[in-house]
Design a protein around this motif. Structure first.
Motif, PDB file in Angstrom:
ATOM      1  N   GLN A  95       0.794  -1.226   0.000  1.00 40.75           N
ATOM      2  CA  GLN A  95       0.000   0.000   0.000  1.00 40.75           C
ATOM      3  C   GLN A  95       0.825   1.275   0.000  1.00 40.75           C
ATOM      4  OE1 GLN A  95      -3.564  -0.056   2.510  1.00 40.75           O
ATOM      5  NE2 GLN A  95      -3.172  -2.241   2.827  1.00 40.75           N
ATOM      6  N   GLY A  96       2.115   1.166   0.152  1.00 38.83           N
ATOM      7  CA  GLY A  96       2.969   2.343   0.088  1.00 38.83           C
ATOM      8  C   GLY A  96       3.186   2.991   1.444  1.00 38.83           C
ATOM      9  N   ASN A  97       3.868   4.114   1.405  1.00 38.95           N
ATOM     10  CA  ASN A  97       4.253   4.824   2.621  1.00 38.95           C
ATOM     11  C   ASN A  97       3.621   6.204   2.679  1.00 38.95           C
ATOM     12  OD1 ASN A  97       6.067   2.771   3.472  1.00 38.95           O
ATOM     13  ND2 ASN A  97       7.554   3.520   1.983  1.00 38.95           N
ATOM     14  N   LEU A  98       3.446   6.681   3.891  1.00 39.36           N
ATOM     15  CA  LEU A  98       3.044   8.063   4.101  1.00 39.36           C
ATOM     16  C   LEU A  98       4.242   8.953   3.781  1.00 39.36           C
ATOM     17  CD1 LEU A  98       1.221   7.572   7.502  1.00 39.36           C
ATOM     18  CD2 LEU A  98       0.146   8.105   5.308  1.00 39.36           C
ATOM     19  N   PRO A  99       4.013  10.221   3.423  1.00 41.51           N
ATOM     20  CA  PRO A  99       5.152  11.110   3.162  1.00 41.51           C
ATOM     21  C   PRO A  99       5.944  11.378   4.440  1.00 41.51           C
ATOM     22  CG  PRO A  99       3.081  12.318   3.077  1.00 41.51           C
ATOM     23  CD  PRO A  99       2.725  10.878   3.248  1.00 41.51           C
ATOM     24  N   LYS A 100       7.186  11.807   4.264  1.00 43.36           N
ATOM     25  CA  LYS A 100       8.003  12.186   5.419  1.00 43.36           C
ATOM     26  C   LYS A 100       7.301  13.280   6.198  1.00 43.36           C
ATOM     27  CE  LYS A 100      12.658  11.168   3.923  1.00 43.36           C
ATOM     28  NZ  LYS A 100      14.020  11.641   3.790  1.00 43.36           N
ATOM     29  N   SER A 101       7.441  13.226   7.493  1.00 41.04           N
ATOM     30  CA  SER A 101       6.883  14.278   8.324  1.00 41.04           C
ATOM     31  C   SER A 101       7.962  15.319   8.612  1.00 41.04           C
ATOM     32  CB  SER A 101       6.317  13.693   9.621  1.00 41.04           C
ATOM     33  OG  SER A 101       7.299  12.966  10.302  1.00 41.04           O
ATOM     34  N   ARG A 102       7.576  16.380   9.316  1.00 39.42           N
ATOM     35  CA  ARG A 102       8.499  17.456   9.672  1.00 39.42           C
ATOM     36  C   ARG A 102       8.309  17.758  11.151  1.00 39.42           C
ATOM     37  NH1 ARG A 102       8.701  23.169   9.971  1.00 39.42           N
ATOM     38  NH2 ARG A 102      10.572  24.043   9.018  1.00 39.42           N
ATOM     39  N   LEU A 103       9.405  17.750  11.905  1.00 43.79           N
ATOM     40  CA  LEU A 103       9.351  18.015  13.339  1.00 43.79           C
ATOM     41  C   LEU A 103      10.272  19.177  13.672  1.00 43.79           C
ATOM     42  CD1 LEU A 103       8.581  17.304  16.285  1.00 43.79           C
ATOM     43  CD2 LEU A 103      10.519  15.716  16.280  1.00 43.79           C
ATOM     44  N   GLU A 104       9.705  20.136  14.408  1.00 42.94           N
ATOM     45  CA  GLU A 104      10.498  21.261  14.902  1.00 42.94           C
ATOM     46  C   GLU A 104      10.591  21.162  16.417  1.00 42.94           C
ATOM     47  OE1 GLU A 104      10.355  26.119  15.049  1.00 42.94           O
ATOM     48  OE2 GLU A 104       9.305  25.079  13.440  1.00 42.94           O
ATOM     49  N   ILE A 105      11.817  21.167  16.923  1.00 42.89           N
ATOM     50  CA  ILE A 105      12.069  21.121  18.362  1.00 42.89           C
ATOM     51  C   ILE A 105      12.602  22.485  18.765  1.00 42.89           C
ATOM     52  CG2 ILE A 105      13.404  20.025  20.197  1.00 42.89           C
ATOM     53  CD1 ILE A 105      13.496  17.494  18.443  1.00 42.89           C
ATOM     54  N   GLY A 106      11.912  23.159  19.681  1.00 38.24           N
ATOM     55  CA  GLY A 106      12.280  24.502  20.101  1.00 38.24           C
ATOM     56  C   GLY A 106      13.568  24.542  20.912  1.00 38.24           C
ATOM     57  N   ASP A 107      13.983  25.748  21.279  1.00 38.42           N
ATOM     58  CA  ASP A 107      15.185  25.942  22.099  1.00 38.42           C
ATOM     59  C   ASP A 107      14.983  25.398  23.506  1.00 38.42           C
ATOM     60  OD1 ASP A 107      16.261  27.350  19.936  1.00 38.42           O
ATOM     61  OD2 ASP A 107      15.747  29.311  20.763  1.00 38.42           O
ATOM     62  N   ASP A 108      16.081  24.996  24.142  1.00 37.07           N
ATOM     63  CA  ASP A 108      16.096  24.598  25.556  1.00 37.07           C
ATOM     64  C   ASP A 108      15.139  23.451  25.858  1.00 37.07           C
ATOM     65  OD1 ASP A 108      16.892  24.710  28.247  1.00 37.07           O
ATOM     66  OD2 ASP A 108      15.289  26.127  28.740  1.00 37.07           O
ATOM     67  N   VAL A 109      15.149  22.434  25.001  1.00 40.26           N
ATOM     68  CA  VAL A 109      14.301  21.250  25.178  1.00 40.26           C
ATOM     69  C   VAL A 109      15.162  20.097  25.669  1.00 40.26           C
ATOM     70  CG1 VAL A 109      12.945  19.514  23.905  1.00 40.26           C
ATOM     71  CG2 VAL A 109      12.573  21.950  23.483  1.00 40.26           C
ATOM     72  N   TRP A 110      14.572  19.237  26.480  1.00 39.31           N
ATOM     73  CA  TRP A 110      15.247  18.022  26.939  1.00 39.31           C
ATOM     74  C   TRP A 110      14.368  16.834  26.571  1.00 39.31           C
ATOM     75  CZ3 TRP A 110      15.799  16.486  32.771  1.00 39.31           C
ATOM     76  CH2 TRP A 110      16.523  15.301  32.876  1.00 39.31           C
ATOM     77  N   LEU A 111      14.896  15.950  25.723  1.00 39.68           N
ATOM     78  CA  LEU A 111      14.224  14.702  25.385  1.00 39.68           C
ATOM     79  C   LEU A 111      14.886  13.606  26.205  1.00 39.68           C
ATOM     80  CD1 LEU A 111      13.986  14.981  21.487  1.00 39.68           C
ATOM     81  CD2 LEU A 111      12.347  15.746  23.209  1.00 39.68           C
TER      82      LEU A 111
END
Length: 158
Positions: A95-111
Motif C-alpha cells: 500500500q505504500g508509505n506516508l510522506p516524510k513528516s516534519r518536526l520542529e524542536i524549540g530551544d532549551d528542550v530536553w528529550l
C-alpha cells in the motif's frame, strides 16, 4: 569511534563526528555534540548552537529542525512517516508509505532517555521536557513537562 569519556581519543572522535555533521546537515550550529551510533537516514536535519544527540539516536522518515541548547538523551527515536494500511485487499507492504513528516524542536528542550516521538508530532515547544520512555503522539506546548505512554502534560516549567 569512542565516546567523549575516553581521554584524548574520545574528544578527537567527538570533534570528527561534529565536523562530519556540519557537512551533511542542512545547517549545524556551534558546539554541537553528536554521540556514537547515531542514525540519520536520508533526512534533512538542522541543529542549533549547543545542541546534542545522545548515543543510539534514531531518525526515520522525518525532516528535523532542532533549536539551540537542546539535549537529546541516549536511545531517543523519532519515527516520521509510516505505512498506509487502510485497504484489506492488499498487504500493508503493497500500500505504500506516508510522506516524510516534519518536526520542529524549540530551544532549551530536553528529550529524556528512550523516548519515542511519532510522525504526527509537528512541534515540541520551547523549554519542553519529555520524560524518559515516553511516547509522544501529539504536539508539546512551550514549557510543558510530558511523560507516559501516550505522553501527557504532568506539569509546567516555571
Amino acid at each position: 569511534m569512542p565516546n567523549k569519556e575516553f581521554p584524548f581519543i574520545g574528544e578527537l572522535s567527538r570533534r570528527f563526528r561534529q565536523a562530519l555533521c556540519k557537512r551533511i546537515f542542512v545547517s549545524a550550529g556551534k558546539w554541537i555534540n553528536i554521540q556514537r551510533h547515531v542514525y540519520f537516514g536520508n533526512n534533512r536535519i538542522s541543529i542549533g548552537n549547543g545542541s546534542g544527540l545522545g548515543a543510539n539516536f534514531h531518525l526515520q522518515n522525518c525532516e528535523l529542525i532542532i533549536g539551540n541548547n537542546v539535549m537529546v538523551a541516549p536511545n531517543v527515536k523519532i519515527l516520521g512517516g509510516g505505512h498506509i494500511f487502510e485497504r484489506k485487499d492488499l498487504t500493508i507492504g503493497q500500500q505504500g508509505n506516508l510522506p516524510k513528516s516534519r518536526l520542529e524542536i524549540g530551544d532549551d528542550v530536553w528529550l529524556g532517555n528512550s523516548c519515542t516521538i511519532l510522525g504526527k508530532v509537528k512541534r515540541i515547544g520551547k523549554g519542553a521536557v519529555v520524560g524518559a520512555c515516553s511516547v509522544v503522539t501529539k504536539d508539546v506546548p512551550d514549557y510543558a513537562v510530558v511523560a507516559g505512554n501516550p505522553a501527557k502534560i504532568v506539569k509546567w516549567r516555571k
